[in-house]
Design an enzyme around this catalytic site. Structure first.
Site, PDB file in Angstrom:
ATOM      1  N   TRP A  87      11.551   4.309   5.275  1.00  0.00           N
ATOM      2  CA  TRP A  87      12.410   5.173   6.116  1.00  0.00           C
ATOM      3  C   TRP A  87      12.238   6.665   5.813  1.00  0.00           C
ATOM      4  O   TRP A  87      13.147   7.471   6.060  1.00  0.00           O
ATOM      5  CB  TRP A  87      13.895   4.801   5.960  1.00  0.00           C
ATOM      6  CG  TRP A  87      14.160   3.339   5.870  1.00  0.00           C
ATOM      7  CD1 TRP A  87      13.717   2.381   6.735  1.00  0.00           C
ATOM      8  CD2 TRP A  87      14.930   2.651   4.874  1.00  0.00           C
ATOM      9  NE1 TRP A  87      14.156   1.157   6.339  1.00  0.00           N
ATOM     10  CE2 TRP A  87      14.909   1.294   5.208  1.00  0.00           C
ATOM     11  CE3 TRP A  87      15.642   3.060   3.748  1.00  0.00           C
ATOM     12  CZ2 TRP A  87      15.562   0.324   4.434  1.00  0.00           C
ATOM     13  CZ3 TRP A  87      16.296   2.105   2.980  1.00  0.00           C
ATOM     14  CH2 TRP A  87      16.253   0.760   3.330  1.00  0.00           C
ATOM     15  N   GLY A  88      11.096   7.036   5.240  1.00  0.00           N
ATOM     16  CA  GLY A  88      10.826   8.464   5.040  1.00  0.00           C
ATOM     17  C   GLY A  88      11.403   9.042   3.766  1.00  0.00           C
ATOM     18  O   GLY A  88      11.332  10.244   3.534  1.00  0.00           O
ATOM     19  N   GLU A  91      12.033   9.673  -0.412  1.00  0.00           N
ATOM     20  CA  GLU A  91      11.227  10.010  -1.598  1.00  0.00           C
ATOM     21  C   GLU A  91       9.885  10.656  -1.237  1.00  0.00           C
ATOM     22  O   GLU A  91       8.855  10.344  -1.832  1.00  0.00           O
ATOM     23  CB  GLU A  91      11.038   8.754  -2.467  1.00  0.00           C
ATOM     24  CG  GLU A  91      12.363   8.305  -3.099  1.00  0.00           C
ATOM     25  CD  GLU A  91      12.352   6.858  -3.550  1.00  0.00           C
ATOM     26  OE1 GLU A  91      12.066   6.638  -4.721  1.00  0.00           O
ATOM     27  OE2 GLU A  91      12.627   5.979  -2.731  1.00  0.00           O
ATOM     28  N   ASP A  96      15.890   3.942  11.317  1.00  0.00           N
ATOM     29  CA  ASP A  96      15.629   3.035  12.447  1.00  0.00           C
ATOM     30  C   ASP A  96      15.863   3.700  13.802  1.00  0.00           C
ATOM     31  O   ASP A  96      16.871   4.374  14.021  1.00  0.00           O
ATOM     32  CB  ASP A  96      16.540   1.808  12.352  1.00  0.00           C
ATOM     33  CG  ASP A  96      16.098   0.883  11.233  1.00  0.00           C
ATOM     34  OD1 ASP A  96      15.330   1.327  10.349  1.00  0.00           O
ATOM     35  OD2 ASP A  96      16.529  -0.283  11.248  1.00  0.00           O
ATOM     36  N   ASP A 126       9.689  -3.675   3.476  1.00  0.00           N
ATOM     37  CA  ASP A 126      10.907  -2.886   3.680  1.00  0.00           C
ATOM     38  C   ASP A 126      11.499  -2.403   2.346  1.00  0.00           C
ATOM     39  O   ASP A 126      10.951  -2.654   1.272  1.00  0.00           O
ATOM     40  CB  ASP A 126      11.909  -3.739   4.470  1.00  0.00           C
ATOM     41  CG  ASP A 126      12.734  -2.923   5.442  1.00  0.00           C
ATOM     42  OD1 ASP A 126      12.884  -1.711   5.230  1.00  0.00           O
ATOM     43  OD2 ASP A 126      13.258  -3.505   6.411  1.00  0.00           O
TER      44      ASP A 126
HETATM   45  C1  GAL Z   1      15.072  -2.019   8.485  1.00  0.00           C
HETATM   46  C2  GAL Z   1      13.759  -1.587   9.084  1.00  0.00           C
HETATM   47  C3  GAL Z   1      13.665  -2.175  10.478  1.00  0.00           C
HETATM   48  C4  GAL Z   1      13.719  -3.692  10.373  1.00  0.00           C
HETATM   49  C5  GAL Z   1      14.984  -4.119   9.633  1.00  0.00           C
HETATM   50  C6  GAL Z   1      14.984  -5.609   9.323  1.00  0.00           C
HETATM   51  O1  GAL Z   1      15.198  -1.521   7.203  1.00  0.00           O
HETATM   52  O2  GAL Z   1      13.705  -0.189   9.118  1.00  0.00           O
HETATM   53  O3  GAL Z   1      12.466  -1.756  11.103  1.00  0.00           O
HETATM   54  O4  GAL Z   1      12.565  -4.158   9.736  1.00  0.00           O
HETATM   55  O5  GAL Z   1      15.109  -3.435   8.415  1.00  0.00           O
HETATM   56  O6  GAL Z   1      16.149  -5.997   8.658  1.00  0.00           O
END
Ligand code: GAL
Length: 376
Positions: free
Chosen positions: A160-161, A163, A182, A126
């Protein structure tokens, strides 16, 4: 080679967030096998964020939460493997994960050793609290750390897409890359995320696939990303079929132990999964709707073996007739060829169509077809 086809599995986040534990994970592993999800292709079982203690141990190693996972993570991994499944875990390229647990920044090689000792087959990585190091370096560092363990681990980069991830994800060793923020269990979110990726699929291919986020099919408003009533079965069908058409990894997000019959049938639909897993992995061409319904998605996709997939997606809240005029894909009316078309969701053979093909599509629903080109 890993990720020859879009990876498929189950992930704990969309339903369970921090409410994860050994018993639930082991029951989920049992269910994946007993209900035939593994046989349908869902092979990875991944524990997302919130699995560890809040502090590392005296040697700087990550430690599984003692209450949630009293026998440690290797015990869980061994159980998952004994079922013929693959096991995935989660970390983050910042010093903390998104939920505030220890992240891998500065500990990449140590953490990769820990993950390899547990026996993971997938790492979701992440993007929270990340330092100012450019994203390709942050992700490449963990990819190299995973390689250094000698274990084959699918690397799921989740930034999250940002850069322009599609430009470098493949280069830094990612096997799939999150291209969106998300997902939530709403039709609006399904639309927003998928539509953002329609022009960005050219680099999604064997070895590294564009991940439009985990599925919300079957949540019906429950769980972590569930909101209100969630979606209708038609909207979940739209979601699943579109993720199949766009070759997104398919990570189930609902509680499969209690999923409805409708959810089960959708998630194990062989015809849709075959489109998602098509070995040529060619993204669709998109045709503009000639009735001016600019939000309709009309896809035409080349499949291995000489056939084509056609997808009609109607995001409007009323029924529509959607049409694919063949000249829009280069098939001139005078060329003497047309398509023989089969409805994938009903199995019905719809016969040969020349010049154009049209079909009624219910509100916020879809129709998906297989087509064969034939001489008229
Ligand atoms: C977000 C991620 C989610 C999940 C979450 C966990 O940044 O996009 O899919 O993994 O963190 O905290």
């Amino acid at each position: 080679m890993l990720a020859k086809k879009p990876p498929m599995g189950w992930n704990s986040w969309n339903t369970f967030t921090k409410d994860i534990n050994e018993e639930m994970i082991m029951q989920t592993a049992d269910t994946m096998v007993e209900k035939g999800l593994l046989a349908a292709g869902y092979e990875y079982l991944t524990i997302d964020d919130c699995w560890s203690e809040m502090e590392r141990d005296a040697n700087g190693m990550l430690v599984a939460d003692h209450q949630k996972f009293p026998h440690g993570m290797k015990y869980v991994a061994d159980y998952v493997h004994s079922k013929g499944l693959k096991f995935g875990m989660y970390s983050c390229c910042g010093p903390k994960t998104c939920a505030g647990y220890p992240g891998s920044f500065g500990y990449e090689f140590k953490d990769a050793e820990y993950f390899a000792s547990v026996g993971i087959d997938l790492l979701k990585y992440d993007n929270c609290f990340h330092p100012s190091t450019p994203a390709p370096l942050r992700y490449n560092r963990m990819a190299m750390a995973l390689k250094a363990t000698g274990r084959e681990i699918l690397f799921s980069a989740c930034n999250w897409g940002g850069e322009n991830v599609w430009e470098w994800a493949r280069s830094v060793g990612a096997h799939m890359y999150r291209s969106t923020g998300d997902i939530t269990d709403t039709f609006e979110s399904i639309r927003k995320l998928s539509e953002s990726q329609l022009p960005k699929l050219a680099t999604s291919a064997p070895g590294c696939f564009n991940d439009i986020d985990m599925l919300v099919c079957g949540l019906y408003g429950k769980g972590n990303v569930g909101l209100g009533m969630g979606c209708t079965d038609a909207q979940y069908r739209y979601h699943f079929a579109l993720w199949c058409m766009l070759m997104s990894p398919l990570m189930i997000g609902c509680d499969i132990r209690t999923m409805s019959e409708e959810t089960y049938k959708l998630l194990t639909n062989k015809e849709l999964i075959a489109i998602n897993q098509d070995e040529e992995a060619r993204p669709p061409m998109f045709v503009e709707d000639n009735h001016g319904m600019k939000d309709n998605i009309i896809c035409f996709r080349h499949l291995a073996g000489g056939e084509f997939a056609i997808g009609f997606f109607n995001p409007y809240d009323r029924e529509q007739t959607i049409m694919l005029p063949y000249f829009e894909i280069g098939l001139d009316p005078l060329c003497g060829y047309g398509f023989e078309i089969r409805d994938l969701l009903t199995g019905e053979n719809l016969g040969v169509h020349r010049d154009y093909f049209e079909a009624k599509v219910d509100a916020t629903d879809c129709r998906v077809f297989r087509a064969r080109i034939v001489k008229l």
